[in-house]
Design a protein around this motif. Structure first.
Motif, PDB file in Angstrom:
ATOM      1  N   ALA A   1      11.391  52.659 -36.623  1.00  0.00           N
ATOM      2  CA  ALA A   1      11.173  52.706 -38.070  1.00  0.00           C
ATOM      3  C   ALA A   1      10.882  51.338 -38.691  1.00  0.00           C
ATOM      4  O   ALA A   1       9.906  51.214 -39.449  1.00  0.00           O
ATOM      5  CB  ALA A   1      12.356  53.369 -38.754  1.00  0.00           C
ATOM      6  N   PRO A   2      11.671  50.285 -38.412  1.00  0.00           N
ATOM      7  CA  PRO A   2      11.365  48.995 -39.048  1.00  0.00           C
ATOM      8  C   PRO A   2       9.984  48.468 -38.663  1.00  0.00           C
ATOM      9  O   PRO A   2       9.238  47.984 -39.519  1.00  0.00           O
ATOM     10  CB  PRO A   2      12.467  48.061 -38.533  1.00  0.00           C
ATOM     11  CG  PRO A   2      13.586  48.968 -38.147  1.00  0.00           C
ATOM     12  CD  PRO A   2      12.934  50.224 -37.655  1.00  0.00           C
ATOM     13  N   ALA A   3       9.636  48.584 -37.387  1.00  0.00           N
ATOM     14  CA  ALA A   3       8.322  48.116 -36.943  1.00  0.00           C
ATOM     15  C   ALA A   3       7.211  48.949 -37.561  1.00  0.00           C
ATOM     16  O   ALA A   3       6.150  48.421 -37.918  1.00  0.00           O
ATOM     17  CB  ALA A   3       8.237  48.152 -35.422  1.00  0.00           C
ATOM     18  N   LEU A   4       7.446  50.247 -37.717  1.00  0.00           N
ATOM     19  CA  LEU A   4       6.447  51.130 -38.310  1.00  0.00           C
ATOM     20  C   LEU A   4       6.207  50.774 -39.779  1.00  0.00           C
ATOM     21  O   LEU A   4       5.059  50.743 -40.242  1.00  0.00           O
ATOM     22  CB  LEU A   4       6.878  52.586 -38.171  1.00  0.00           C
ATOM     23  CG  LEU A   4       5.875  53.635 -38.633  1.00  0.00           C
ATOM     24  CD1 LEU A   4       4.567  53.516 -37.868  1.00  0.00           C
ATOM     25  CD2 LEU A   4       6.461  55.026 -38.466  1.00  0.00           C
ATOM     26  N   VAL A   5       7.275  50.479 -40.498  1.00  0.00           N
ATOM     27  CA  VAL A   5       7.136  50.078 -41.906  1.00  0.00           C
ATOM     28  C   VAL A   5       6.325  48.790 -42.010  1.00  0.00           C
ATOM     29  O   VAL A   5       5.417  48.674 -42.847  1.00  0.00           O
ATOM     30  CB  VAL A   5       8.525  49.905 -42.569  1.00  0.00           C
ATOM     31  CG1 VAL A   5       8.409  49.232 -43.929  1.00  0.00           C
ATOM     32  CG2 VAL A   5       9.221  51.247 -42.686  1.00  0.00           C
ATOM     33  N   LEU A   6       6.617  47.828 -41.147  1.00  0.00           N
ATOM     34  CA  LEU A   6       5.877  46.564 -41.181  1.00  0.00           C
ATOM     35  C   LEU A   6       4.427  46.761 -40.750  1.00  0.00           C
ATOM     36  O   LEU A   6       3.527  46.083 -41.266  1.00  0.00           O
ATOM     37  CB  LEU A   6       6.574  45.520 -40.311  1.00  0.00           C
ATOM     38  CG  LEU A   6       7.938  45.062 -40.846  1.00  0.00           C
ATOM     39  CD1 LEU A   6       8.633  44.155 -39.842  1.00  0.00           C
ATOM     40  CD2 LEU A   6       7.789  44.368 -42.182  1.00  0.00           C
ATOM     41  N   ALA A   7       4.177  47.681 -39.818  1.00  0.00           N
ATOM     42  CA  ALA A   7       2.802  47.982 -39.419  1.00  0.00           C
ATOM     43  C   ALA A   7       2.026  48.576 -40.586  1.00  0.00           C
ATOM     44  O   ALA A   7       0.871  48.205 -40.835  1.00  0.00           O
ATOM     45  CB  ALA A   7       2.794  48.937 -38.223  1.00  0.00           C
ATOM     46  N   VAL A   8       2.657  49.489 -41.323  1.00  0.00           N
ATOM     47  CA  VAL A   8       2.001  50.094 -42.490  1.00  0.00           C
ATOM     48  C   VAL A   8       1.730  49.022 -43.551  1.00  0.00           C
ATOM     49  O   VAL A   8       0.657  49.004 -44.166  1.00  0.00           O
ATOM     50  CB  VAL A   8       2.854  51.252 -43.057  1.00  0.00           C
ATOM     51  CG1 VAL A   8       2.336  51.709 -44.412  1.00  0.00           C
ATOM     52  CG2 VAL A   8       2.882  52.404 -42.070  1.00  0.00           C
ATOM     53  N   LEU A   9       2.676  48.130 -43.770  1.00  0.00           N
ATOM     54  CA  LEU A   9       2.450  47.030 -44.722  1.00  0.00           C
ATOM     55  C   LEU A   9       1.313  46.130 -44.255  1.00  0.00           C
ATOM     56  O   LEU A   9       0.520  45.643 -45.068  1.00  0.00           O
ATOM     57  CB  LEU A   9       3.720  46.209 -44.917  1.00  0.00           C
ATOM     58  CG  LEU A   9       4.769  46.776 -45.862  1.00  0.00           C
ATOM     59  CD1 LEU A   9       6.018  45.897 -45.868  1.00  0.00           C
ATOM     60  CD2 LEU A   9       4.218  46.917 -47.267  1.00  0.00           C
ATOM     61  N   GLY A  10       1.229  45.893 -42.951  1.00  0.00           N
ATOM     62  CA  GLY A  10       0.132  45.094 -42.406  1.00  0.00           C
ATOM     63  C   GLY A  10      -1.216  45.746 -42.648  1.00  0.00           C
ATOM     64  O   GLY A  10      -2.190  45.082 -43.035  1.00  0.00           O
ATOM     65  N   VAL A  11      -1.296  47.050 -42.427  1.00  0.00           N
ATOM     66  CA  VAL A  11      -2.537  47.779 -42.685  1.00  0.00           C
ATOM     67  C   VAL A  11      -2.870  47.737 -44.177  1.00  0.00           C
ATOM     68  O   VAL A  11      -4.029  47.506 -44.561  1.00  0.00           O
ATOM     69  CB  VAL A  11      -2.428  49.237 -42.178  1.00  0.00           C
ATOM     70  CG1 VAL A  11      -3.609  50.068 -42.649  1.00  0.00           C
ATOM     71  CG2 VAL A  11      -2.325  49.257 -40.651  1.00  0.00           C
ATOM     72  N   ALA A  12      -1.863  47.935 -45.025  1.00  0.00           N
ATOM     73  CA  ALA A  12      -2.087  47.879 -46.473  1.00  0.00           C
ATOM     74  C   ALA A  12      -2.580  46.497 -46.892  1.00  0.00           C
ATOM     75  O   ALA A  12      -3.500  46.372 -47.714  1.00  0.00           O
ATOM     76  CB  ALA A  12      -0.806  48.237 -47.220  1.00  0.00           C
ATOM     77  N   SER A  13      -2.001  45.460 -46.310  1.00  0.00           N
ATOM     78  CA  SER A  13      -2.422  44.095 -46.604  1.00  0.00           C
ATOM     79  C   SER A  13      -3.873  43.875 -46.198  1.00  0.00           C
ATOM     80  O   SER A  13      -4.657  43.283 -46.950  1.00  0.00           O
ATOM     81  CB  SER A  13      -1.516  43.098 -45.869  1.00  0.00           C
ATOM     82  OG  SER A  13      -2.055  41.800 -45.941  1.00  0.00           O
ATOM     83  N   ALA A  14      -4.231  44.348 -45.017  1.00  0.00           N
ATOM     84  CA  ALA A  14      -5.604  44.173 -44.541  1.00  0.00           C
ATOM     85  C   ALA A  14      -6.590  44.912 -45.441  1.00  0.00           C
ATOM     86  O   ALA A  14      -7.611  44.351 -45.858  1.00  0.00           O
ATOM     87  CB  ALA A  14      -5.716  44.658 -43.102  1.00  0.00           C
ATOM     88  N   VAL A  15      -6.283  46.166 -45.761  1.00  0.00           N
ATOM     89  CA  VAL A  15      -7.191  46.966 -46.595  1.00  0.00           C
ATOM     90  C   VAL A  15      -7.334  46.328 -47.974  1.00  0.00           C
ATOM     91  O   VAL A  15      -8.455  46.134 -48.472  1.00  0.00           O
ATOM     92  CB  VAL A  15      -6.692  48.424 -46.701  1.00  0.00           C
ATOM     93  CG1 VAL A  15      -7.464  49.180 -47.768  1.00  0.00           C
ATOM     94  CG2 VAL A  15      -6.801  49.118 -45.355  1.00  0.00           C
TER      95      VAL A  15
END
Length: 121
Positions: A100-114
């Motif tokens: 879960a923590p890594a998944l949340v950070l991955a989603v934030l990373g994708v949001a940051s990139a987009v």
């Protein structure tokens, strides 16, 4: 959109800087004792490399936007962090640990990139 990018990048940078710096200065054995069992699967050098990439990524999220120099680098940093965190999700799932923590950070990373690409382009 720029405000949303700053919020996402600020949160992601804080998480990456904190986690990356802690992994960078803490020995592998101590990390394992503190609940990071995944470190058993990696060499000390690999752990330090991952930590260094997290710290560099944190700076990459903030500095290009703050200075106005090559702001596309912030979007690329978000992409890089998303890739790192997707790898972390895979490692945790393979070890049957909570991802879960890594998944949340991955989603934030994708949001940051987009958001970064939308703001810059």
């Amino acid at each position: 959109m720029l405000i949303a990018l700053w919020i996402v990048n600020g949160l992601l940078a804080l998480a990456m800087l904190g986690g990356g710096f802690m992994k960078l200065v803490t020995p592998k054995a101590t990390l394992a004792e503190r609940g990071m069992a995944w470190t058993e699967d990696f060499s000390a050098g690999t752990i330090k490399a991952i930590a260094a990439l997290e710290v560099i990524g944190a700076f990459g999220l903030i500095l290009p936007l703050a200075t106005g120099i090559a702001p596309i680098l912030a979007a690329l940093a978000g992409t890089g962090i998303a890739i790192i965190m997707i790898g972390a999700v895979v490692v945790h799932l393979r070890r049957k640990e909570s991802a879960a923590p890594a998944l949340v950070l991955a989603v934030l990373g994708v949001a940051s990139a987009v958001l970064g690409f939308l703001v810059v382009l």
